[in-house]
Each structure stands twice: as C-alpha cells, then as structure tokens.
Design an enzyme around this catalytic site. Structure first.
Site, PDB file in Angstrom:
ATOM      1  N   GLY A 119     -41.604 -31.397   8.520  1.00  0.00           N
ATOM      2  CA  GLY A 119     -40.549 -32.701   8.753  1.00  0.00           C
ATOM      3  C   GLY A 119     -41.069 -34.025   8.225  1.00  0.00           C
ATOM      4  N   HIS A 120     -41.708 -33.710   6.940  1.00  0.00           N
ATOM      5  CA  HIS A 120     -42.405 -34.954   6.221  1.00  0.00           C
ATOM      6  C   HIS A 120     -42.231 -34.709   4.571  1.00  0.00           C
ATOM      7  CE1 HIS A 120     -45.664 -32.478   6.720  1.00  0.00           C
ATOM      8  NE2 HIS A 120     -46.030 -32.958   5.649  1.00  0.00           N
ATOM      9  N   ALA A 121     -42.480 -35.910   4.035  1.00  0.00           N
ATOM     10  CA  ALA A 121     -42.692 -35.431   2.490  1.00  0.00           C
ATOM     11  C   ALA A 121     -43.884 -36.242   1.968  1.00  0.00           C
ATOM     12  CB  ALA A 121     -41.391 -36.114   1.693  1.00  0.00           C
ATOM     13  N   ARG A 142     -40.125 -31.456   3.517  1.00  0.00           N
ATOM     14  CA  ARG A 142     -40.121 -30.040   3.823  1.00  0.00           C
ATOM     15  C   ARG A 142     -40.184 -29.879   5.233  1.00  0.00           C
ATOM     16  NH1 ARG A 142     -45.171 -30.571   1.528  1.00  0.00           N
ATOM     17  NH2 ARG A 142     -44.073 -31.918   0.240  1.00  0.00           N
ATOM     18  N   TYR A 174     -44.442 -39.790   4.216  1.00  0.00           N
ATOM     19  CA  TYR A 174     -42.918 -40.227   4.535  1.00  0.00           C
ATOM     20  C   TYR A 174     -42.664 -39.509   5.724  1.00  0.00           C
ATOM     21  CZ  TYR A 174     -41.814 -42.834   0.218  1.00  0.00           C
ATOM     22  OH  TYR A 174     -41.953 -43.819  -0.858  1.00  0.00           O
TER      23      TYR A 174
END
Length: 138
Positions: A53-55, A100, A125
């Site tokens: 749940g981030h980049a 992702r 992010y």
C-alpha cells in the site's frame, strides 16, 4: 525517466537441483539490476490481510515468495496488473514509482524482499494522491 509497470517483470533466478534438494542464489548486479543494500521478509500474515500500500521514489526491489504464495498488485498511475508469486526461484522486479499492494497470502507464506537501499522513510509515498502528484512531477 518514466517508470511504468512494463518494467516490472518476473526474473527467473538460477535453480540448481540434485537429489538432496534445490539451491537458488541471487547476486546483486548480476541476476538483478541493482546492488542489494537491505533484505527483509514478511511472515505470519493473517488470512485476508494486505501489505504494501505504498510506492518508493527511488528504491528498486525484488519480491520473492520463499514459501507459499501471494499476489502483488502493481499500479503505475495509468495501468494496473496483478502478479501471482508462488515459486522461490522467481522474483518480481519492482522499479521505483510503482504503487504496490500485496494480498491473497496463503497459509504459512513467507515474502522476502531484496532492496537497493537501506530503509529511508523519505523514500516512501504512503498516500496514493501524493504518489500521483509525484508521478506528474517526473
């Protein structure tokens, strides 16, 4: 450079088999396109849970299902794709600037991640709208 999900590919790692079992190895800069600075792994993930749940702004990763299986959902802000990982000799290369999420963990699964940099909170992010704004700045 515009990163997109087409750059995120399965890398088949060397597999050496004999009657005693199999061996797979990874050498940074050889099988994968970066030097390894950090290794971490996820395990005991409860059924139905999601991870990720981030980049990352600059981090390159190789995600490997060491045991069991799980899915990785990749999103470059325009396109999405779901990749199922279930073989310890296959790794999913994830380039920077790809959102992702990991889900669909089987019981007893272990997810190992090889990373190009040490942990740096500034590289993340964690909010999708901030990720999209960051992509627009590239």
């Amino acid at each position: 450079m515009k990163f997109n999900i087409d750059l995120c590919q399965i890398i088949e790692l060397p597999k050496i088999s004999d009657p005693r079992g199999s061996l797979t190895f990874v050498e940074g800069g050889n099988q994968i396109p970066f030097d390894i600075q950090r290794v971490y792994y996820l395990y005991d993930v409860p059924g139905g849970a999601e991870r990720g749940g981030h980049a990352h702004k600059g981090l390159h990763q190789l995600i490997i299902a060491m045991s069991g299986s799980f899915d990785v959902v990749l999103d470059d802000g325009v396109n999405k794709k779901r990749v199922h990982l279930s073989r310890s000799y296959n790794g999913l290369y994830v380039c920077p600037m790809i959102w992702r999420e990991l889900d669909n963990f089987s019981s007893g699964s272990v997810c190992m991640v090889l990373a190009s940099n040490k942990y740096d909170e500034e590289d993340y992010y964690r909010n999708y709208s901030e990720f999209m704004h960051g992509r627009d700045q590239l």
